[in-house]
Design a protein around this motif. Structure first.
Motif, PDB file in Angstrom:
ATOM      1  N   PHE A 218       0.821  -1.212   0.000  1.00 33.50           N
ATOM      2  CA  PHE A 218       0.000   0.000   0.000  1.00 33.50           C
ATOM      3  C   PHE A 218       0.860   1.270   0.000  1.00 33.50           C
ATOM      4  O   PHE A 218       0.492   2.277  -0.609  1.00 33.50           O
ATOM      5  CB  PHE A 218      -0.965  -0.019   1.186  1.00 33.50           C
ATOM      6  N   ASN A 219       2.008   1.212   0.649  1.00 28.22           N
ATOM      7  CA  ASN A 219       2.913   2.364   0.571  1.00 28.22           C
ATOM      8  C   ASN A 219       3.386   2.584  -0.862  1.00 28.22           C
ATOM      9  O   ASN A 219       3.523   3.727  -1.325  1.00 28.22           O
ATOM     10  CB  ASN A 219       4.109   2.164   1.509  1.00 28.22           C
ATOM     11  N   GLU A 220       3.626   1.491  -1.568  1.00 26.56           N
ATOM     12  CA  GLU A 220       4.007   1.599  -2.978  1.00 26.56           C
ATOM     13  C   GLU A 220       2.869   2.213  -3.800  1.00 26.56           C
ATOM     14  O   GLU A 220       3.105   3.065  -4.675  1.00 26.56           O
ATOM     15  CB  GLU A 220       4.363   0.221  -3.526  1.00 26.56           C
ATOM     16  N   MET A 221       1.639   1.816  -3.512  1.00 30.29           N
ATOM     17  CA  MET A 221       0.490   2.360  -4.240  1.00 30.29           C
ATOM     18  C   MET A 221       0.296   3.849  -3.950  1.00 30.29           C
ATOM     19  O   MET A 221      -0.109   4.618  -4.834  1.00 30.29           O
ATOM     20  CB  MET A 221      -0.788   1.600  -3.872  1.00 30.29           C
ATOM     21  N   ALA A 222       0.601   4.260  -2.719  1.00 31.50           N
ATOM     22  CA  ALA A 222       0.490   5.682  -2.385  1.00 31.50           C
ATOM     23  C   ALA A 222       1.470   6.505  -3.219  1.00 31.50           C
ATOM     24  O   ALA A 222       1.172   7.636  -3.627  1.00 31.50           O
ATOM     25  CB  ALA A 222       0.733   5.897  -0.898  1.00 31.50           C
ATOM     26  N   GLY A 223       2.653   5.928  -3.460  1.00 39.44           N
ATOM     27  CA  GLY A 223       3.622   6.611  -4.304  1.00 39.44           C
ATOM     28  C   GLY A 223       3.234   6.610  -5.769  1.00 39.44           C
ATOM     29  O   GLY A 223       3.517   7.560  -6.506  1.00 39.44           O
ATOM     30  N   LYS A 224       2.569   5.553  -6.197  1.00 34.74           N
ATOM     31  CA  LYS A 224       2.166   5.439  -7.600  1.00 34.74           C
ATOM     32  C   LYS A 224       0.980   6.337  -7.931  1.00 34.74           C
ATOM     33  O   LYS A 224       0.922   6.937  -9.011  1.00 34.74           O
ATOM     34  CB  LYS A 224       1.819   3.979  -7.907  1.00 34.74           C
ATOM     35  N   TYR A 225       0.033   6.439  -7.002  1.00 34.50           N
ATOM     36  CA  TYR A 225      -1.191   7.210  -7.261  1.00 34.50           C
ATOM     37  C   TYR A 225      -1.199   8.468  -6.388  1.00 34.50           C
ATOM     38  O   TYR A 225      -2.050   8.640  -5.517  1.00 34.50           O
ATOM     39  CB  TYR A 225      -2.426   6.357  -6.968  1.00 34.50           C
ATOM     40  N   LEU A 226      -0.240   9.324  -6.625  1.00 35.41           N
ATOM     41  CA  LEU A 226      -0.135  10.551  -5.838  1.00 35.41           C
ATOM     42  C   LEU A 226      -1.406  11.397  -5.980  1.00 35.41           C
ATOM     43  O   LEU A 226      -1.927  11.580  -7.070  1.00 35.41           O
ATOM     44  CB  LEU A 226       1.080  11.367  -6.294  1.00 35.41           C
ATOM     45  N   GLY A 227      -1.895  11.867  -4.852  1.00 40.55           N
ATOM     46  CA  GLY A 227      -3.099  12.692  -4.852  1.00 40.55           C
ATOM     47  C   GLY A 227      -4.387  11.902  -4.866  1.00 40.55           C
ATOM     48  O   GLY A 227      -5.467  12.462  -4.695  1.00 40.55           O
ATOM     49  N   ARG A 228      -4.264  10.574  -5.045  1.00 41.34           N
ATOM     50  CA  ARG A 228      -5.467   9.734  -5.086  1.00 41.34           C
ATOM     51  C   ARG A 228      -5.474   8.647  -4.010  1.00 41.34           C
ATOM     52  O   ARG A 228      -6.537   8.139  -3.656  1.00 41.34           O
ATOM     53  CB  ARG A 228      -5.604   9.068  -6.456  1.00 41.34           C
ATOM     54  N   VAL A 229      -4.294   8.286  -3.517  1.00 40.70           N
ATOM     55  CA  VAL A 229      -4.183   7.248  -2.498  1.00 40.70           C
ATOM     56  C   VAL A 229      -3.392   7.790  -1.312  1.00 40.70           C
ATOM     57  O   VAL A 229      -2.313   8.360  -1.489  1.00 40.70           O
ATOM     58  CB  VAL A 229      -3.493   5.985  -3.047  1.00 40.70           C
ATOM     59  N   SER A 230      -3.941   7.601  -0.115  1.00 44.98           N
ATOM     60  CA  SER A 230      -3.242   7.973   1.115  1.00 44.98           C
ATOM     61  C   SER A 230      -3.135   6.742   2.004  1.00 44.98           C
ATOM     62  O   SER A 230      -4.125   6.034   2.224  1.00 44.98           O
ATOM     63  CB  SER A 230      -4.009   9.072   1.864  1.00 44.98           C
ATOM     64  N   VAL A 231      -1.940   6.480   2.508  1.00 46.57           N
ATOM     65  CA  VAL A 231      -1.705   5.318   3.357  1.00 46.57           C
ATOM     66  C   VAL A 231      -0.994   5.761   4.632  1.00 46.57           C
ATOM     67  O   VAL A 231       0.035   6.420   4.573  1.00 46.57           O
ATOM     68  CB  VAL A 231      -0.864   4.248   2.622  1.00 46.57           C
ATOM     69  N   THR A 232      -1.552   5.399   5.772  1.00 47.23           N
ATOM     70  CA  THR A 232      -0.938   5.674   7.066  1.00 47.23           C
ATOM     71  C   THR A 232      -0.755   4.345   7.778  1.00 47.23           C
ATOM     72  O   THR A 232      -1.728   3.749   8.258  1.00 47.23           O
ATOM     73  CB  THR A 232      -1.822   6.603   7.923  1.00 47.23           C
ATOM     74  N   THR A 233       0.479   3.847   7.830  1.00 48.66           N
ATOM     75  CA  THR A 233       0.738   2.543   8.456  1.00 48.66           C
ATOM     76  C   THR A 233       1.107   2.728   9.935  1.00 48.66           C
ATOM     77  O   THR A 233       2.186   2.357  10.396  1.00 48.66           O
ATOM     78  CB  THR A 233       1.845   1.784   7.698  1.00 48.66           C
ATOM     79  N   SER A 234       0.181   3.340  10.629  1.00 48.51           N
ATOM     80  CA  SER A 234       0.227   3.473  12.083  1.00 48.51           C
ATOM     81  C   SER A 234      -1.223   3.636  12.494  1.00 48.51           C
ATOM     82  O   SER A 234      -2.110   3.600  11.639  1.00 48.51           O
ATOM     83  CB  SER A 234       1.063   4.691  12.511  1.00 48.51           C
ATOM     84  N   PHE A 235      -1.487   3.796  13.779  1.00 49.13           N
ATOM     85  CA  PHE A 235      -2.885   3.993  14.152  1.00 49.13           C
ATOM     86  C   PHE A 235      -3.037   5.242  14.992  1.00 49.13           C
ATOM     87  O   PHE A 235      -2.255   5.517  15.892  1.00 49.13           O
ATOM     88  CB  PHE A 235      -3.470   2.805  14.911  1.00 49.13           C
TER      89      PHE A 235
END
Length: 474
Positions: free
Chosen positions: A337-354
């Protein structure tokens, strides 16, 4: 009617998942119905640190645990009308985390044994001991073995609740006598597949067995969901009840939530757009009032259906949507998902913490909430999402099936969009149906209204528990 909840977690004192939410809410609701429900927890360091000024030492004692004799301090405080007892032993509970230690079996064997040992010392005569998960599964086991024939305990009844059968408390067989102090003649109570299995012991020895939704109660009698205990569940199905969890509707309330940008209710749902704009700005998403935001909040594990999402993620992103994820879990999922956030800038946000605060803002700002779980005993996130007018897309399993009714355009009933099989393209089809409904604003507002009118409080469930307790005390 006196009920003592013996648990390893209870909000706001200790929480790592849904168990903490339940034990933090249910006793108070039972008290509103005339019961005297109290809670017993380990005294974790953060509890002492935060509530030190409120804690009162009731007494101190020693607890026998096989050949060991261990100290136990008993503290108490009252929180929102509920009396809580905290059992203190720094050897076992002065740790940085609740679980995950080499001696977890011994730690929670002590807690379960101590819970029974201190009962005569309390200013409270419990009639029912309500235990949950493997951490307190030994309470009914000890009661039916070590305390059998003890007149001080003969009248006690036990309820054991399975919140997630995947976590059973499996330990080396040597623990039976060396730690638990249970004789070899009683090994059959706990022995299962070559291990001492705490949950199996509780299922066999408790007076009533409950789980957190009626569908999950049925599912765990089958191998796919039973995780090896399905035959034991079947043998004890005569005492099995499925009662859907509720949520704290005061806490999860968009009209009062201090974490969201603009407060709103079902009567002012037009204000929800302000939270969408704020969420897009906070997460670096493109500013766009019209585009639907699909959100996921939770643990990134296989049984949460993450593989389904990964399988068709590129197809999902072909739709005109934005995607938001908040959660931690297995490294390969976080990396994807971090990779997808980099690929779809402005469309995908990923926060791998809570962050509970960010979770509230996501509930308040998103349009769709995706829960494609392979297994979901109850699930609370879909209920919370609906409180905020965010429509769930869920797989029909466990509590998701019991709480989310698929929307029917003909009758205009239902509060979400569902799919049945563990299949990525079935999930994709449900997402596409949801997006199509989203663009029909009249229909979409009807679904939102249906969802926000759904009662997910503890009122109905607490009445079911009261009926169960009364039946046990006849």
């Amino acid at each position: 009617m006196n009920i003592l909840f013996i648990s390893s977690e209870a909000e706001p004192f200790a929480k790592s998942g849904g168990l903490g939410d339940v034990i933090g809410s249910l006793p108070g609701e039972l008290n509103k119905l005339g019961a005297d429900a109290r809670v017993m927890l380990p005294l974790y360091p953060k509890i002492r640190e935060i509530y030190e000024d409120q804690l009162t030492l009731l007494c101190e004692c020693t607890v026998p645990l096989s050949w060991r004799t261990q100290y136990c301090g008993i503290y108490t405080l009252k929180h929102e009308g509920v009396t809580l007892y905290f059992l203190d032993n720094e050897q076992y509970f002065k740790r940085d985390a609740y679980y995950g230690y080499y001696d977890d079996g011994e730690r929670f064997a002590f807690f379960s044994k101590a819970a029974l040992e201190v009962l005569p010392l309390l200013d409270f005569q419990a009639e029912i001991l309500h235990c949950s998960e493997w951490q307190t599964a030994l309470v009914p086991v000890f009661l039916k073995t070590l305390y059998r024939g003890n007149s001080a305990y003969d009248r006690l009844r036990t309820v054991f609740t399975i919140h997630n059968i995947e976590y059973q408390g499996k330990f080396d067989p040597a623990i039976l006598q060396d730690v638990l102090g249970i004789s070899e003649g009683e090994r059959g109570v706990l022995d299962y597949s070559g291990a001492v299995n705490f949950m199996k012991g509780a299922i066999v020895t408790c007076d009533r067995l409950t789980t957190v939704s009626s569908t999950y109660a049925e599912e765990i009698t089958f191998p796919f969901y039973g995780k090896g205990l399905e035959n034991i569940i079947k043998e004890n199905s005569y005492k099995l009840h499925g009662i859907l969890n509720g949520i704290d509707t005061k806490l999860h309330n968009p009209s009062k939530d201090p974490c969201i940008t603009v407060k709103y209710s079902k009567n002012s749902i037009d204000k929800k757009i302000e939270n969408k704009r704020a969420l897009q700005a906070e997460l670096g998403l493109n500013a766009d009032d019209e585009i639907p935001i699909i959100a996921m909040i939770g643990r990134l594990t296989e049984h949460k259906g993450i593989d389904l999402v990964i399988s068709v993620f590129k197809e999902i992103m072909k739709e005109k949507i934005q995607f938001v994820l908040l959660g931690t879990g297995e490294k390969q999922y976080e990396d994807f998902f971090n990779e997808m956030a980099g690929k779809y800038l402005g469309r995908v946000s990923v926060t791998t913490s809570f962050s509970a605060e960010r979770a509230s803002r996501i509930y308040g700002g998103a349009d769709l909430f995706l829960m494609p779980s392979v297994s979901e005993p109850c699930g609370l996130a879909q209920m919370i999402a609906l409180r905020y007018g965010t429509i769930p897309v869920v797989r029909e399993t466990g509590g998701l099936k019991d709480s989310i009714e698929p929307f029917d355009p003909g009758s205009e009933t239902g509060n979400g969009i569902t799919f049945q099989s563990v299949n990525a393209h079935d999930m994709l089809g449900a997402i596409q149906r949801a997006i199509a409904l989203y663009w029909d604003k009249e229909i979409w507002n009807k679904i939102i209204n249906n969802g926000m009118n759904t009662d997910f409080s503890w009122k109905a469930s607490s009445k079911q528990y009261i009926r169960l307790y009364k039946e046990m005390l006849k």
